[in-house]
Design a protein around this motif. Structure first.
Motif, PDB file in Angstrom:
ATOM      1  N   ASP A 167      75.077 -13.355 -32.731  1.00 14.48           N
ATOM      2  CA  ASP A 167      75.383 -11.872 -33.067  1.00 14.48           C
ATOM      3  C   ASP A 167      75.945 -11.912 -34.486  1.00 14.48           C
ATOM      4  O   ASP A 167      76.273 -12.908 -35.058  1.00 14.48           O
ATOM      5  CB  ASP A 167      76.563 -11.496 -32.051  1.00 14.48           C
ATOM      6  N   SER A 168      76.144 -10.692 -34.899  1.00 14.02           N
ATOM      7  CA  SER A 168      76.756 -10.537 -36.380  1.00 14.02           C
ATOM      8  C   SER A 168      78.045 -11.115 -36.628  1.00 14.02           C
ATOM      9  O   SER A 168      78.585 -11.171 -37.986  1.00 14.02           O
ATOM     10  CB  SER A 168      76.866  -8.946 -36.617  1.00 14.02           C
ATOM     11  N   ASN A 169      78.863 -11.357 -35.727  1.00 16.63           N
ATOM     12  CA  ASN A 169      80.302 -12.144 -35.849  1.00 16.63           C
ATOM     13  C   ASN A 169      79.869 -13.590 -36.008  1.00 16.63           C
ATOM     14  O   ASN A 169      81.057 -14.309 -36.117  1.00 16.63           O
ATOM     15  CB  ASN A 169      81.174 -11.533 -34.641  1.00 16.63           C
ATOM     16  N   GLY A 170      78.898 -14.325 -35.626  1.00  9.15           N
ATOM     17  CA  GLY A 170      78.732 -15.567 -35.834  1.00  9.15           C
ATOM     18  C   GLY A 170      78.640 -16.247 -34.498  1.00  9.15           C
ATOM     19  O   GLY A 170      78.400 -17.536 -34.205  1.00  9.15           O
ATOM     20  N   ALA A 171      79.185 -15.367 -33.531  1.00  9.29           N
ATOM     21  CA  ALA A 171      79.152 -16.215 -31.935  1.00  9.29           C
ATOM     22  C   ALA A 171      77.663 -16.301 -31.705  1.00  9.29           C
ATOM     23  O   ALA A 171      76.739 -15.332 -31.900  1.00  9.29           O
ATOM     24  CB  ALA A 171      79.901 -15.191 -31.099  1.00  9.29           C
ATOM     25  N   GLU A 172      77.450 -17.613 -30.941  1.00  5.76           N
ATOM     26  CA  GLU A 172      76.248 -17.779 -30.541  1.00  5.76           C
ATOM     27  C   GLU A 172      75.934 -18.238 -29.077  1.00  5.76           C
ATOM     28  O   GLU A 172      77.187 -18.661 -28.330  1.00  5.76           O
ATOM     29  CB  GLU A 172      75.711 -18.993 -31.371  1.00  5.76           C
ATOM     30  N   VAL A 173      74.945 -18.126 -28.437  1.00  8.18           N
ATOM     31  CA  VAL A 173      74.781 -18.339 -27.129  1.00  8.18           C
ATOM     32  C   VAL A 173      73.570 -19.183 -26.997  1.00  8.18           C
ATOM     33  O   VAL A 173      72.403 -18.852 -27.347  1.00  8.18           O
ATOM     34  CB  VAL A 173      74.619 -17.027 -26.096  1.00  8.18           C
ATOM     35  N   ALA A 174      73.820 -20.490 -26.186  1.00  9.34           N
ATOM     36  CA  ALA A 174      72.630 -21.429 -26.266  1.00  9.34           C
ATOM     37  C   ALA A 174      71.489 -20.755 -25.291  1.00  9.34           C
ATOM     38  O   ALA A 174      71.709 -20.021 -24.293  1.00  9.34           O
ATOM     39  CB  ALA A 174      73.133 -22.815 -25.767  1.00  9.34           C
ATOM     40  N   CYS A 175      70.228 -21.194 -25.581  1.00  9.39           N
ATOM     41  CA  CYS A 175      69.364 -20.695 -24.544  1.00  9.39           C
ATOM     42  C   CYS A 175      68.975 -21.833 -23.374  1.00  9.39           C
ATOM     43  O   CYS A 175      69.275 -23.102 -23.598  1.00  9.39           O
ATOM     44  CB  CYS A 175      67.881 -20.895 -25.614  1.00  9.39           C
ATOM     45  N   PRO A 176      69.245 -21.114 -22.218  1.00  9.15           N
ATOM     46  CA  PRO A 176      69.145 -22.051 -21.103  1.00  9.15           C
ATOM     47  C   PRO A 176      68.055 -22.665 -20.728  1.00  9.15           C
ATOM     48  O   PRO A 176      68.141 -23.841 -20.259  1.00  9.15           O
ATOM     49  CB  PRO A 176      69.694 -21.019 -19.735  1.00  9.15           C
ATOM     50  N   LYS A 177      66.963 -22.045 -20.951  1.00 12.80           N
ATOM     51  CA  LYS A 177      65.538 -22.773 -20.655  1.00 12.80           C
ATOM     52  C   LYS A 177      65.444 -23.491 -19.499  1.00 12.80           C
ATOM     53  O   LYS A 177      65.433 -24.516 -19.007  1.00 12.80           O
ATOM     54  CB  LYS A 177      65.515 -24.305 -21.670  1.00 12.80           C
ATOM     55  N   PHE A 178      65.587 -22.465 -18.614  1.00 13.48           N
ATOM     56  CA  PHE A 178      65.108 -22.642 -17.068  1.00 13.48           C
ATOM     57  C   PHE A 178      63.970 -23.395 -16.713  1.00 13.48           C
ATOM     58  O   PHE A 178      63.780 -24.168 -15.881  1.00 13.48           O
ATOM     59  CB  PHE A 178      65.360 -21.467 -16.264  1.00 13.48           C
ATOM     60  N   PHE A 179      62.797 -22.771 -17.277  1.00 11.78           N
ATOM     61  CA  PHE A 179      61.678 -23.494 -17.084  1.00 11.78           C
ATOM     62  C   PHE A 179      61.467 -24.948 -17.418  1.00 11.78           C
ATOM     63  O   PHE A 179      60.984 -25.807 -16.729  1.00 11.78           O
ATOM     64  CB  PHE A 179      60.491 -22.566 -17.717  1.00 11.78           C
ATOM     65  N   ARG A 180      61.913 -25.093 -18.596  1.00 12.11           N
ATOM     66  CA  ARG A 180      61.960 -26.442 -19.192  1.00 12.11           C
ATOM     67  C   ARG A 180      62.586 -27.395 -18.347  1.00 12.11           C
ATOM     68  O   ARG A 180      62.192 -28.464 -18.030  1.00 12.11           O
ATOM     69  CB  ARG A 180      62.449 -26.492 -20.637  1.00 12.11           C
ATOM     70  N   LYS A 181      63.917 -27.111 -17.633  1.00 12.23           N
ATOM     71  CA  LYS A 181      64.458 -27.852 -16.782  1.00 12.23           C
ATOM     72  C   LYS A 181      63.905 -28.192 -15.522  1.00 12.23           C
ATOM     73  O   LYS A 181      64.088 -29.121 -14.843  1.00 12.23           O
ATOM     74  CB  LYS A 181      66.042 -27.290 -16.740  1.00 12.23           C
ATOM     75  N   GLY A 182      63.111 -27.196 -15.096  1.00 17.19           N
ATOM     76  CA  GLY A 182      62.532 -27.331 -13.634  1.00 17.19           C
ATOM     77  C   GLY A 182      61.189 -27.752 -13.860  1.00 17.19           C
ATOM     78  O   GLY A 182      60.293 -27.625 -12.787  1.00 17.19           O
TER      79      GLY A 182
END
Length: 422
Positions: A197-212
């Protein structure tokens, strides 16, 4: 309109009858589509009349076993695809989307007849010619009470890898009071970070398909070993393994949907104005190097739920054109050319050094505030005014105030059944 879902519990014989009803609805769709292709000037009313003709077809007597309103619902679905094709032709779209015949249908829809709900809401009985009989409903108590106290417009039976489900379309408008904080935010969607976001906060991509993917690869190998070329039908072990593989896909799908709902709700609770980039996913997945990762990210589903919660809480959600948001400097506007591998924005004009994704999020926020008519002071809070409803070229507003798409109104949060494994 709200949708509440319950899992059906019954015998294999009952599910076989539901399968027959689903195949019949698919046949009605294909016959109606063929009727439209062979006759000029066919209207929606003509398709409805054609359903009565299908019920008396001597060559396919089982067509009359399906409830009359279920046949009409299948014809309505056919007409929707035809109407969408006409609309895209008038708009001059590159891909017209010519209506296609169905090969593998998974649902049948009943209107107000062909089914009967018990007084306590514990079971549903299908009363059409297929005689599936009474099946139990597995869902939580609050959803059961809502179904019993609301007008049911339609009941849709859906077949999935882990069983059969009944979806109840309720004539209820969901209303909730939103909590307003005065915060605004811009979101950059990516693959390394799901959002930044514009505040610099980030959320990592979960990658459910890659894990499964490992479990899915193993299930596909086992399915391939059980396949016998030229054998009709395939063995029971083949179909059992096919269902196991379908459950792996279903789990990944549910994980991705649950994640999208969770993240969209979190963002909309904390902010009054949310701006995101309107990515053209069908164009992006043409890259064979990034297609799998882009599909796995689920951006479209996330932005869809942003629009839903924006309408629910009467907050502003705006989708803007993402062109040059990563190249332009958020401080001075100078365009700095950079490759996809360059993750830092370093402006030679004003000296601003910032993360590439945060720089894009700031530019996205600026464009969104221009759409809603709010002022920009290089901050991320205190922009409560949304007076203007004007839109700029290439930017789409999905605000509840500016004009929410009608398709969003039929979306509801999923209700987990008591025995549903996710």
């Amino acid at each position: 309109m709200l949708i509440r879902e319950a899992k059906l519990a019954g015998t294999p014989e009952q599910f076989a009858q539901l399968d027959a009803a689903i195949r019949t609805a698919q046949c009605v769709h294909n016959r109606c589509l063929r009727y439209w292709r062979d006759n000029a000037g066919v209207s929606k009313n003509d398709l409805q009349k054609f359903c009565a003709v299908l019920a008396k077809d001597a060559e396919q007597p089982w067509m009359g076993l399906l409830n009359s309103q279920a046949r009409q619902a299948a014809a309505e679905r056919t007409w929707q695809s035809i109407q969408s094709f006409y609309r895209r032709c008038k708009e001059g779209a590159k891909h017209k989307g010519y209506p296609k015949f169905k090969k593998h249908s998974r649902s049948v829809e009943y209107k107000t007849s062909g089914w009967k709900l018990s007084d306590d809401g514990m079971s549903i009985t299908f009363t059409d010619g297929f005689k599936a009989g009474q099946l139990e409903l597995w869902l939580d108590g609050s959803a059961r009470q809502l179904i019993l106290s609301s007008k049911i417009n339609r009941v849709r039976v859906v077949r999935r890898a882990d069983g059969y489900y009944a979806q109840f379309c309720l004539d209820v408008e969901r209303q909730e009071a939103g909590v307003y904080s005065g915060n605004v935010i811009g979101l950059d969607l990516g693959l390394k970070y799901f959002t930044k976001d514009s505040n610099g906060a980030e959320v990592a991509c979960p990658k459910f398909f890659r894990k499964g993917e490992k479990r899915l690869r193993r299930a596909q190998r086992r399915l391939s070993k059980r396949f016998k070329k030229g054998a009709k039908p395939q063995s029971k072990n083949y179909h059992k393994q096919r269902q196991r593989m379908g459950k792996v896909h279903l789990k990944i799908q549910r994980q991705r949907k649950s994640w999208a709902i969770e993240q969209a709700r979190r963002v909309m609770v904390s902010n009054d104005i949310v701006v995101y980039e309107d990515l053209r996913v069908p164009n992006l997945v043409r890259s064979r190097h990034l297609a799998k990762s882009i599909h796995d990210a689920g951006w479209t589903q996330f932005t869809h739920w942003l629009g839903y919660y924006g309408k629910l809480w009467r907050k502003v959600v705006v989708a803007v054109n993402p062109a040059y948001t990563s190249q332009d400097c958020s401080g001075c506007g100078y365009r700095v050319q950079k490759s996809l591998s360059t993750r830092t924005h370093d402006c030679p004009h004003c000296g601003l050094t910032i993360c590439r994704d945060q720089n894009a999020a700031l530019n996205i926020l600026k464009r969104g505030l221009e759409v809603v008519g709010a002022e920009w002071n290089n901050g991320t809070a205190g922009h409560a005014e949304t007076g203007s409803q004007e839109q700029t070229t290439g930017e789409i507003s999905t605000s509840a105030e500016v004009g929410q798409p009608t398709s969003v109104s039929a979306v509801a949060e999923p209700v987990r059944t008591s025995r549903e494994a996710v």
